[in-house]
Design a protein around this motif. Sequence first.
Motif, PDB file in Angstrom:
ATOM      1  N   THR A 307      -7.101   5.296 -15.167  1.00  0.00           N
ATOM      2  CA  THR A 307      -8.465   5.724 -14.679  1.00  0.00           C
ATOM      3  C   THR A 307      -7.525   6.392 -13.263  1.00  0.00           C
ATOM      4  OG1 THR A 307     -10.187   3.824 -16.160  1.00  0.00           O
ATOM      5  CG2 THR A 307     -10.305   4.827 -13.855  1.00  0.00           C
ATOM      6  N   ASN A 308      -8.039   7.480 -12.926  1.00  0.00           N
ATOM      7  CA  ASN A 308      -7.995   7.505 -11.322  1.00  0.00           C
ATOM      8  C   ASN A 308      -8.795   7.784 -10.349  1.00  0.00           C
ATOM      9  OD1 ASN A 308      -8.486  10.531 -12.444  1.00  0.00           O
ATOM     10  ND2 ASN A 308      -6.260  10.971 -12.913  1.00  0.00           N
ATOM     11  N   ASP A 309     -10.241   7.912 -10.907  1.00  0.00           N
ATOM     12  CA  ASP A 309     -10.867   7.983 -10.031  1.00  0.00           C
ATOM     13  C   ASP A 309     -12.125   6.616  -9.790  1.00  0.00           C
ATOM     14  OD1 ASP A 309     -11.551   8.061 -12.212  1.00  0.00           O
ATOM     15  OD2 ASP A 309     -13.063   9.697 -11.692  1.00  0.00           O
ATOM     16  N   PHE A 310     -11.727   5.724  -8.957  1.00  0.00           N
ATOM     17  CA  PHE A 310     -12.164   3.755  -8.760  1.00  0.00           C
ATOM     18  C   PHE A 310     -12.555   4.917  -7.758  1.00  0.00           C
ATOM     19  CE2 PHE A 310      -7.821   4.464  -8.219  1.00  0.00           C
ATOM     20  CZ  PHE A 310      -7.074   3.970  -7.473  1.00  0.00           C
ATOM     21  N   TYR A 311     -11.920   4.788  -6.249  1.00  0.00           N
ATOM     22  CA  TYR A 311     -13.010   4.337  -5.250  1.00  0.00           C
ATOM     23  C   TYR A 311     -14.356   5.211  -5.248  1.00  0.00           C
ATOM     24  CZ  TYR A 311     -13.709   3.445  -0.150  1.00  0.00           C
ATOM     25  OH  TYR A 311     -13.743   2.716   1.104  1.00  0.00           O
ATOM     26  N   ARG A 312     -14.152   6.190  -5.817  1.00  0.00           N
ATOM     27  CA  ARG A 312     -15.459   7.329  -5.821  1.00  0.00           C
ATOM     28  C   ARG A 312     -15.759   7.892  -6.958  1.00  0.00           C
ATOM     29  NH1 ARG A 312     -16.230   3.713  -2.136  1.00  0.00           N
ATOM     30  NH2 ARG A 312     -17.761   3.840  -0.525  1.00  0.00           N
ATOM     31  N   TRP A 313     -16.822   7.904  -7.765  1.00  0.00           N
ATOM     32  CA  TRP A 313     -16.560   8.532  -8.622  1.00  0.00           C
ATOM     33  C   TRP A 313     -18.574   8.679  -9.559  1.00  0.00           C
ATOM     34  CZ3 TRP A 313     -20.268   5.840 -11.280  1.00  0.00           C
ATOM     35  CH2 TRP A 313     -20.214   4.661 -11.350  1.00  0.00           C
ATOM     36  N   THR A 314     -18.013  10.022 -10.334  1.00  0.00           N
ATOM     37  CA  THR A 314     -19.220  10.795 -10.786  1.00  0.00           C
ATOM     38  C   THR A 314     -19.276  10.433 -12.083  1.00  0.00           C
ATOM     39  OG1 THR A 314     -18.928  12.142  -8.683  1.00  0.00           O
ATOM     40  CG2 THR A 314     -20.998  12.567 -11.009  1.00  0.00           C
ATOM     41  N   VAL A 315     -20.658  10.093 -12.715  1.00  0.00           N
ATOM     42  CA  VAL A 315     -21.318  10.352 -14.412  1.00  0.00           C
ATOM     43  C   VAL A 315     -21.868  11.137 -14.297  1.00  0.00           C
ATOM     44  CG1 VAL A 315     -21.426   8.471 -16.378  1.00  0.00           C
ATOM     45  CG2 VAL A 315     -19.961   7.856 -15.363  1.00  0.00           C
ATOM     46  N   VAL A 316     -22.047  11.724 -15.187  1.00  0.00           N
ATOM     47  CA  VAL A 316     -23.385  13.180 -15.528  1.00  0.00           C
ATOM     48  C   VAL A 316     -24.009  12.743 -16.344  1.00  0.00           C
ATOM     49  CG1 VAL A 316     -24.137  15.166 -15.985  1.00  0.00           C
ATOM     50  CG2 VAL A 316     -22.458  14.378 -13.981  1.00  0.00           C
ATOM     51  N   TYR A 317     -25.270  12.273 -17.065  1.00  0.00           N
ATOM     52  CA  TYR A 317     -25.946  12.636 -18.619  1.00  0.00           C
ATOM     53  C   TYR A 317     -26.425  13.351 -18.659  1.00  0.00           C
ATOM     54  CZ  TYR A 317     -23.413   8.160 -19.411  1.00  0.00           C
ATOM     55  OH  TYR A 317     -22.280   6.767 -19.735  1.00  0.00           O
ATOM     56  N   THR A 318     -27.152  13.732 -19.415  1.00  0.00           N
ATOM     57  CA  THR A 318     -28.286  14.815 -19.979  1.00  0.00           C
ATOM     58  C   THR A 318     -29.635  13.737 -20.527  1.00  0.00           C
ATOM     59  OG1 THR A 318     -28.258  14.942 -22.478  1.00  0.00           O
ATOM     60  CG2 THR A 318     -27.066  16.481 -20.581  1.00  0.00           C
ATOM     61  N   GLN A 319     -30.656  14.148 -20.322  1.00  0.00           N
ATOM     62  CA  GLN A 319     -31.756  13.288 -20.258  1.00  0.00           C
ATOM     63  C   GLN A 319     -31.235  12.520 -22.007  1.00  0.00           C
ATOM     64  OE1 GLN A 319     -35.617  14.405 -20.399  1.00  0.00           O
ATOM     65  NE2 GLN A 319     -36.902  12.898 -19.346  1.00  0.00           N
ATOM     66  N   SER A 320     -31.401  13.245 -22.690  1.00  0.00           N
ATOM     67  CA  SER A 320     -30.996  13.296 -24.014  1.00  0.00           C
ATOM     68  C   SER A 320     -30.113  12.065 -24.108  1.00  0.00           C
ATOM     69  CB  SER A 320     -31.239  14.285 -24.921  1.00  0.00           C
ATOM     70  OG  SER A 320     -29.440  14.279 -24.631  1.00  0.00           O
ATOM     71  N   GLU A 321     -29.145  12.106 -23.924  1.00  0.00           N
ATOM     72  CA  GLU A 321     -27.118  11.758 -23.702  1.00  0.00           C
ATOM     73  C   GLU A 321     -27.730  10.188 -23.205  1.00  0.00           C
ATOM     74  OE1 GLU A 321     -24.112  14.765 -23.363  1.00  0.00           O
ATOM     75  OE2 GLU A 321     -25.046  13.942 -21.669  1.00  0.00           O
ATOM     76  N   ILE A 322     -28.296  10.408 -22.081  1.00  0.00           N
ATOM     77  CA  ILE A 322     -29.049   8.499 -21.512  1.00  0.00           C
ATOM     78  C   ILE A 322     -29.959   7.967 -22.227  1.00  0.00           C
ATOM     79  CG2 ILE A 322     -30.548   9.346 -19.470  1.00  0.00           C
ATOM     80  CD1 ILE A 322     -29.120   7.664 -17.944  1.00  0.00           C
ATOM     81  N   SER A 323     -30.179   8.950 -22.870  1.00  0.00           N
ATOM     82  CA  SER A 323     -31.577   8.152 -23.415  1.00  0.00           C
ATOM     83  C   SER A 323     -31.288   7.238 -24.767  1.00  0.00           C
ATOM     84  CB  SER A 323     -33.075   8.985 -24.183  1.00  0.00           C
ATOM     85  OG  SER A 323     -33.321   9.306 -22.619  1.00  0.00           O
TER      86      SER A 323
END
Length: 443
Positions: A307-323
């Motif tokens: 893990t190297n993006d710990f200070y600021r990070w981004t996670v992206v989900y489609t609507q179906s993925e997050i559901s």
Amino acid sequence: MNNIPLIHVGIQFRPEIQFTLSGDFKIGDTILTGKWKAVMEGHDIKLSNGKQELAFPTDVTLSPVHPDSDFFTLHAVTIGINFHWERDEDQSFKGGLKLLVEDKKITAINMLSVEDYLISVISSEMSATSSLELLKAHAVISRSWLLAQIQKNKSLQQKKQTYQTVHESDSEFIKWYDREDHINFDVCADDHCQRYQGITRSSTKAVVEAVKATWGEVLMFEKAICDTRFSKCCGGVVERFEHVWEPINHPYLQTFTDNDKNPAGFSLNLKNEEAAKNWMLGQPEAYCNTADKEVLSQVLNDYDQETNDFYRWTVVYTQSEISELIKERTGIDFGLIQDLIPVERGDSGRLIKLQIVGHKKTLTIGKELEIRKALSKSHLYSAAFIVQKEELKGRIKFVLKGAGWGHGVGLCQIGAAVMGAKGFAYNAILMHYFRGAELKKRY
């Protein structure tokens, strides 16, 4: 506390446990060595090595004949439980081995002194090559946390009352995760308590020196040992205890920026949504805002460096993925997720309550770990994030922009590593993170 306390650490919980005794271990007058297997037979524990079988009702303790040289190895110990680095590995331990029947499985418990435990914890929680001042600071907080938890357990048992960690209604599900589920041992060996991996992680002279230099030292507030929490990276602001765990205010676990001055250009009212957004999207100066690989290697073991993006990070989900994810992780069918709405934030911007809006159900969840568990297949890095809904050609994406790694309460390990690299002494590091506490020798 004139003598060094002996503690019990829960290591493994399986229907069958395989272990190797390197040296001589005794059960009463019987001496065992070599490779063994423990299984349940009715309510008994049966030990076998292919030639010999021994049965014991409920539990059995194996004690090393030569404590300085004898050790045992537990095979296929799971580390990083439910985190993204979860894996099995063989682990070796000094001290005694207790096996007991618990919930139709066998629990393996390591019995050893607090100071021997600390040598391993420091090497397991971070790299054993860390700076001496950082190691000394961690020795003190690991010792303090452990002894505070043992005192808390005794207090809860004396009160004989149910320790409530869940508040549930038709519109809310609020839960925090602490140590209420450990009855037969003092602490577990994984991130739920403190990482403890025996003598598996190579220690160094510096680790031993750090433990000896702080022998018996704890942080205290008034007459109580401090509940000295810590996490990997606070994200620039330390969180208050009661926003993550039970609603108790600890004066030494308050909020402040992880810096010697507040960063310019940012409002620190991070309970406010606009201020939180600016903070999460910015790069405010902080001790833990570092890309220095030499410093990071002091705190991050091999699997943590994945893990190297710990200070600021981004996670992206489609609507179906997050559901699908939220349904799988919460066990609740919200239907298609329409929105994620921040309801309440702590002082560091970490979400305490998040409303999940689906076309079948709407529910507010909390606290921070419950939110992190719901929004990741393991655990989201932290609950300090903003939600951005993006729509393109009728398709919705949920973009989470976040800060930090972990709950953010107490000592920030990466921040403390930077302070150590800058020449701060261990007591100065401790006073930065646990304000108002005192360093005292207990034994």
